[in-house]
Structures are given as structure tokens and as C-alpha cells.
Design a protein around this motif. Structure first.
Motif, PDB file in Angstrom:
ATOM      1  N   GLN A 258      -2.627   7.877  -7.013  1.00 19.94           N
ATOM      2  CA  GLN A 258      -2.846   6.429  -6.963  1.00 19.94           C
ATOM      3  C   GLN A 258      -2.902   5.787  -8.343  1.00 19.94           C
TER       4      GLN A 258
ATOM      5  N   GLU B  32      -5.557   3.091  -9.702  1.00 22.76           N
ATOM      6  CA  GLU B  32      -6.316   2.748  -8.497  1.00 22.76           C
ATOM      7  C   GLU B  32      -7.161   3.915  -7.990  1.00 22.76           C
ATOM      8  N   ARG B  33      -6.948   5.109  -8.529  1.00 26.95           N
ATOM      9  CA  ARG B  33      -7.677   6.279  -8.020  1.00 26.95           C
ATOM     10  C   ARG B  33      -9.190   6.143  -8.206  1.00 26.95           C
TER      11      ARG B  33
ATOM     12  N   LYS C 251      -0.755   9.607   1.617  1.00 30.33           N
ATOM     13  CA  LYS C 251      -0.627   8.822   0.383  1.00 30.33           C
ATOM     14  C   LYS C 251      -0.063   7.435   0.680  1.00 30.33           C
TER      15      LYS C 251
ATOM     16  N   THR D  78      -2.060   4.095  -0.251  1.00 31.90           N
ATOM     17  CA  THR D  78      -1.447   3.177  -1.220  1.00 31.90           C
ATOM     18  C   THR D  78      -1.368   1.770  -0.651  1.00 31.90           C
TER      19      THR D  78
END
Length: 217
Positions: A125, A128-129, A204, A208
């Protein structure tokens, strides 16, 4: 003979509407501007929930994970024990997106695979992780293998009561809670359950999209 200028009536006509607005008109404009700001700030949150809970898009845009309806908030009474031996409410983790796995502390191959997938989905990400926390809910007192502790040091490893967790996390007729990865939103609501033996690339994609459309957490 009148000495009034021929232009004076026009001046009076122009002054009338402006004078009528005054402070009252300014307050009305201020309220509209404030309302517009609130709508702009809240739109991303409303849009994300509307997209996932109302529209339920068909075809290629359907989510991979199963949406949980109605929402199931983290039970206030569900306690979790960390490595330090102190119990805290699991609900205290609210504030970020949680990817959750449930397994025995011994963590066999299937358990390790889920932890790996969660770690990789989070890593992909990018910036954004940091909005995501990976959580492993251990259902017994079995010792966690050293290689698991080392490989997943960023994953929150918490001891919980298996019965309480099973009552909260829904499985299917053919699976158990230990077969799935779950996604919880920053408000503490269980939002999505991914299939057993899930495809991490599809997890994912869902994560996302959620991070893109939602600014909470």
C-alpha cells in the motif's frame, strides 16, 4: 424650480437592494459557506460507505471479500492480552484499519501463510500502509515459534478467548474463523471477510480501493 439632480432617482434605486441585504444577508451567506465546507470534508467518508454498503457494484468491480451485514462492531467486553501480560479491550485498537487473523499460538503452515499475506498486502500500500495494522488473535497459550515472532514483529499478537472471538467473527457453513482473514474499519466495525485460502492479490485490490475512497483511519 427644483434643484434635484436628474441622476438622483437612479442612485436611490441602486442603493435599495444592497441596503436590504445588510448583516442578515452576510449571515445567510456564511451559513451556506459553512455547510459547503462540511459537505466537502465529509464526502469521502460517505462515498466509501455508500459504495460498499449500498451500491454493491456488479461485474468486474465486485469486491473479492464478503461484506459483513449488518455491521458487527468489536464487542466492548472482548479483552485481549499482549506479550506484557496486560489485558486491554480489543476495541482499543480502533482508529486504523485492522487486518485480523485467528489461530493457535503454535501457528502451523496455514497460520504462517495468512500472516505472510497480511504483511505483504500492507506493504504494497506504499505510504498508505501506516493506516493499516495487522493483528493475530491467538486462541490458546501455546508458545509462538521464534521464527514467527521474528518474521512478523510488526503484527500485533494478542491472546483472546476463542469462544468470544468465534461469536463475533462470522465464518461460513464449511469454514471456521481460523480459515479467514478479516478486515475491520477504523470505527471498529467488522467490514469484510476474505475467503479461505485467499488470493492475496485480490485482497490487495479490495484494501487499495477502500483506502482510496475512505479518508478515515
Amino acid at each position: 424650480m427644483s434643484t434635484q439632480s436628474p441622476r438622483s432617482p437612479r442612485v436611490a434605486q441602486k442603493a435599495g437592494p444592497h441596503a436590504a441585504q445588510g448583516p442578515k444577508g452576510s449571515r445567510r451567506r456564511g451559513r451556506w459557506i459553512l455547510l459547503l465546507i462540511v459537505l466537502i470534508c465529509g464526502a469521502p467518508i460517505v462515498l466509501s460507505y455508500f459504495t460498499y454498503y449500498v451500491i454493491k457494484p456488479k461485474g468486474g468491480t465486485t469486491s473479492y471479500g464478503a461484506l459483513i451485514e449488518p455491521q458487527r462492531p468489536i464487542p466492548d467486553a472482548l479483552m485481549a492480552m499482549g506479550a506484557d501480560g496486560h489485558e486491554v479491550p480489543l476495541a482499543s485498537l480502533r482508529g486504523r484499519w485492522l487486518m485480523v487473523s485467528v489461530d493457535s499460538g503454535a501457528c502451523g503452515e496455514a497460520c504462517a501463510t495468512k500472516l505472510y499475506f497480511m504483511r505483504q498486502v500492507r506493504a504494497t500500500q506504499g505510504p498508505e500502509r501506516e493506516r493499516i495494522v495487522t493483528v493475530w488473535l491467538r486462541t490458546d497459550d501455546a508458545s509462538v515459534p521464534a521464527k514467527i515472532k521474528g518474521a512478523y514483529a510488526d503484527t500485533r499478537m494478542l491472546r483472546v478467548d476463542p469462544g468470544a472471538v468465534a461469536a463475533w467473527l462470522p465464518a461460513t457453513d464449511a469454514t471456521k474463523d481460523t480459515d479467514h482473514v478479516y478486515l475491520i474499519d477504523p470505527n471498529g466495525n467488522l467490514m469484510m471477510r476474505f475467503p479461505a485460502n485467499a488470493d492475496p492479490s485480490k485482497i490487495k485490490q479490495d484494501v487499495t480501493k477502500l483506502l482510496k475512497w475512505s479518508r478515515i483511519g
